[in-house]
Enzyme design. Structure first.
Site, mmCIF file in Angstrom:
data_model
loop_
_atom_site.group_PDB
_atom_site.id
_atom_site.type_symbol
_atom_site.label_atom_id
_atom_site.label_comp_id
_atom_site.label_asym_id
_atom_site.label_seq_id
_atom_site.Cartn_x
_atom_site.Cartn_y
_atom_site.Cartn_z
ATOM 1 N N LYS A 49 0.840 -1.199 0.000
ATOM 2 C CA LYS A 49 0.000 0.000 0.000
ATOM 3 C C LYS A 49 0.878 1.254 0.000
ATOM 4 O O LYS A 49 0.600 2.214 -0.717
ATOM 5 C CB LYS A 49 -0.882 0.036 1.265
ATOM 6 C CG LYS A 49 -1.619 1.357 1.456
ATOM 7 C CD LYS A 49 -2.334 1.442 2.787
ATOM 8 C CE LYS A 49 -1.490 2.048 3.883
ATOM 9 N NZ LYS A 49 -1.391 3.521 3.847
ATOM 10 N N ASN A 50 1.933 1.227 0.820
ATOM 11 C CA ASN A 50 2.743 2.435 0.971
ATOM 12 C C ASN A 50 3.538 2.768 -0.287
ATOM 13 O O ASN A 50 4.177 3.811 -0.353
ATOM 14 C CB ASN A 50 3.694 2.295 2.169
ATOM 15 C CG ASN A 50 2.936 2.385 3.488
ATOM 16 O OD1 ASN A 50 1.785 2.810 3.515
ATOM 17 N ND2 ASN A 50 3.560 1.964 4.576
ATOM 18 N N ARG A 110 -4.523 9.643 3.063
ATOM 19 C CA ARG A 110 -3.311 10.411 3.354
ATOM 20 C C ARG A 110 -2.462 10.624 2.084
ATOM 21 O O ARG A 110 -1.854 11.684 1.881
ATOM 22 C CB ARG A 110 -2.502 9.646 4.410
ATOM 23 C CG ARG A 110 -1.107 10.142 4.631
ATOM 24 C CD ARG A 110 -1.065 11.435 5.399
ATOM 25 N NE ARG A 110 0.296 11.957 5.478
ATOM 26 C CZ ARG A 110 0.599 13.140 5.976
ATOM 27 N NH1 ARG A 110 -0.347 13.918 6.457
ATOM 28 N NH2 ARG A 110 1.830 13.548 6.017
ATOM 29 N N ASP A 162 -4.937 7.811 8.320
ATOM 30 C CA ASP A 162 -5.000 7.331 9.700
ATOM 31 C C ASP A 162 -4.863 8.485 10.672
ATOM 32 O O ASP A 162 -4.042 9.382 10.483
ATOM 33 C CB ASP A 162 -3.832 6.358 9.963
ATOM 34 C CG ASP A 162 -4.169 4.960 9.479
ATOM 35 O OD1 ASP A 162 -5.359 4.666 9.322
ATOM 36 O OD2 ASP A 162 -3.231 4.183 9.278
ATOM 37 N N ASP A 220 5.086 1.608 11.260
ATOM 38 C CA ASP A 220 3.986 0.716 10.901
ATOM 39 C C ASP A 220 4.089 -0.675 11.532
ATOM 40 O O ASP A 220 3.108 -1.394 11.639
ATOM 41 C CB ASP A 220 3.895 0.565 9.374
ATOM 42 C CG ASP A 220 3.232 1.764 8.716
ATOM 43 O OD1 ASP A 220 2.683 2.618 9.442
ATOM 44 O OD2 ASP A 220 3.254 1.848 7.475
#
Ligand code: UD1
Length: 439
Positions: free
Chosen positions: A33-34, A110, A134, A324
């Site tokens: 995802k990042n 984000r 988040d 994370d």
């Protein structure tokens, strides 16, 4: 989008977990995802049809796709085919882009802040709703803005959006006070089309930065030094970048999640596609806790045959232990032998899930940006809610080590970043299911 592959995320669903015996089998880790959200934003830099493969089935990808569609990119999602490890995303950028990201959409994710660099470098005037994501405390973007200002941009920050203006950006020497991942990504994307050379000092070194640079290079960008603290980007003439085909890097946090599950339940699991070099320090800490980890080119194998041992951990920029990973480590320490101290150096507010772990019987106290975790013999199942993506995954993992039933609500947070965590853990033998709350 073909909704047959779309991640489900319904407010009335919960994840139900019972105590698990030792895990066994193989789990394949999806794309990160990042990384993928930033790669999608980078597609704004060049006209043509970009293709991303190994794309995780997560709702943040859907949200980013919606946002990019609003700007004018057409996106087709091809579901995971036989032999593929993720979806394929085709992004068609015809150049007819409206550089305005509405607040209602930008606030949902984000990574909307990652539109700043690509949009500014191509369009003289942009507007981006202030980013959401988040909620673990203040997430400033001053370094993003000051870096872009050094390249010639001018910003006006309004209550719900940022308006940016520039002529062609020019190369600059930019030194960050902290190796920010997001700011490094934005400056990189701005620099590839800038007039002249940009040097980013104290740049972030995360594997996701290296992945972004690999895609930018495929588009025709010139840079070197990614993965080190100094990245040099030689800008190319606007219009000279082309579309890229790129495979998203493996998600190191999802890989760590399945290792943490082995630590909590015992057993032996093959974690396919995990990249050991991307998680070296974390793997060392897992080993310190009592896990056995064998790495090879194609992935790694994690095994555990004893109660975990407590350690102290501090979050740091790469190659340190990423923020994370932290909720997973706190969950593991909550059943480990001894007391461990976890220090959060990135986001001091990122301890909200501790209250949920306490509902399972964890002995955790917070002192400033430290969590003191006193390992208990066993956790006890309870109803808890996921406060954010990684904390949600940590609650799932904790539930595997709790007697009775643990029910996790607010799982739409988990769906934002985890591609079928329930199916993957069930495939390893864990008693876990996704259920409608009403049933
Ligand atoms: C961070 C993590 C990243 C993780 C992501 C999502 C680090 C270094 N970064 O990335 O691994 O995937 O959260 O959980 O671990 N900051 C400023 N001003 C800025 C930008 C950042 O003060 O303009 C501060 C932040 O408040 C924070 C630190 O710098 O304390 C790290 O920020 P940054 O790396 O930019 O965060 P993300 O890109 O969100």
């Amino acid at each position: 989008m073909d909704m047959s592959e779309a991640p489900r995320s319904h407010g009335d669903e919960v994840i139900v977990v019972a105590r698990s015996g030792p895990l066994s089998g193989t789990v394949t880790v999806p794309g990160a995802k990042n990384s993928v959200l930033k790669l999608m934003a980078a597609a704004l830099l060049a006209d043509g049809t970009h293709l991303l493969t190994n794309v995780p089935v997560i709702t943040d990808v859907e949200m980013m796709a919606d946002l990019l569609r609003t700007l004018g990119v057409s996106i087709t999602v091809h579901p995971t085919g036989t032999g593929e490890t993720g979806q394929r995303l085709e992004l068609v950028n015809t150049g007819a882009i409206t550089p305005v990201a509405p607040f209602e959409q930008a606030d949902r994710i984000r990574a909307s802040v990652n539109l700043l660099g690509p949009l500014l470098s191509r369009f003289g005037e942009i507007e981006i709703g202030l980013p959401g994501g988040d909620d673990f405390g203040s997430r400033p973007i001053d370094m993003h803005l000051s870096g872009l200002e050094a390249m010639g941009a001018v910003f006006e920050v309004r209550p719900d959006c940022i308006v940016g203006r520039c002529d062609r950006l020019r190369g600059a020497e930019i030194e960050f006070g902290f190796p920010s991942v997001g700011a490094t990504e934005n400056i990189l994307c701005a620099a590839v089309l800038a007039d002249g050379t940009t040097v980013i000092r104290n740049a972030a070194r995360e594997p996701e930065i290296v992945d972004l640079c690999a895609m930018l290079r495929r588009m025709g960008a010139h840079m070197d030094g990614e993965g080190t603290s100094t990245i040099t980007v030689r800008g190319v003439v606007p219009g000279s970048l082309g579309p890229a085909r790129h495979e998203v890097v493996t998600d190191r946090v999802q890989a760590a999640t399945y290792i943490a599950a082995v630590g909590m339940c015992g057993g032996r699991v093959r974690i396919e596609r995990a990249v050991a070099d991307h998680m070296g320090v974390m793997l060392g800490r897992f080993t310190d806790m009592g896990l056995q980890i064998d790495t090879d080119e194609a992935g790694l194998t994690a095994a555990c045959d004893r109660r975990l041992t407590s350690i102290d951990v501090a979050t740091l920029p790469f190659p340190g232990v990423a923020t994370d990973y932290k909720p997973l480590v706190v969950a593991m320490l909550s059943v480990a032998d001894g007391t461990g101290i976890v220090t959060e150096n990135l986001y001091p507010g990122r301890f909200r899930y501790v209250e949920e772990l306490r509902k399972l019987g964890a002995g955790i106290t917070i002192d400033g940006h430290h969590a003191v975790v006193r390992g208990v013999g066993h956790l006890t199942g309870a109803r808890v809610d996921a406060p954010d993506i990684r904390a949600g995954a940590a609650l799932v993992v904790a539930g595997l080590a709790a007697s009775g039933i643990t029910e996790i609500g607010e799982i739409h947070h988990i769906d934002r970043g985890y591609d079928d965590i329930v199916g993957r853990l069930a495939g390893l033998g864990a008693p876990i299911s996704r259920e409608s709350q009403a049933s």
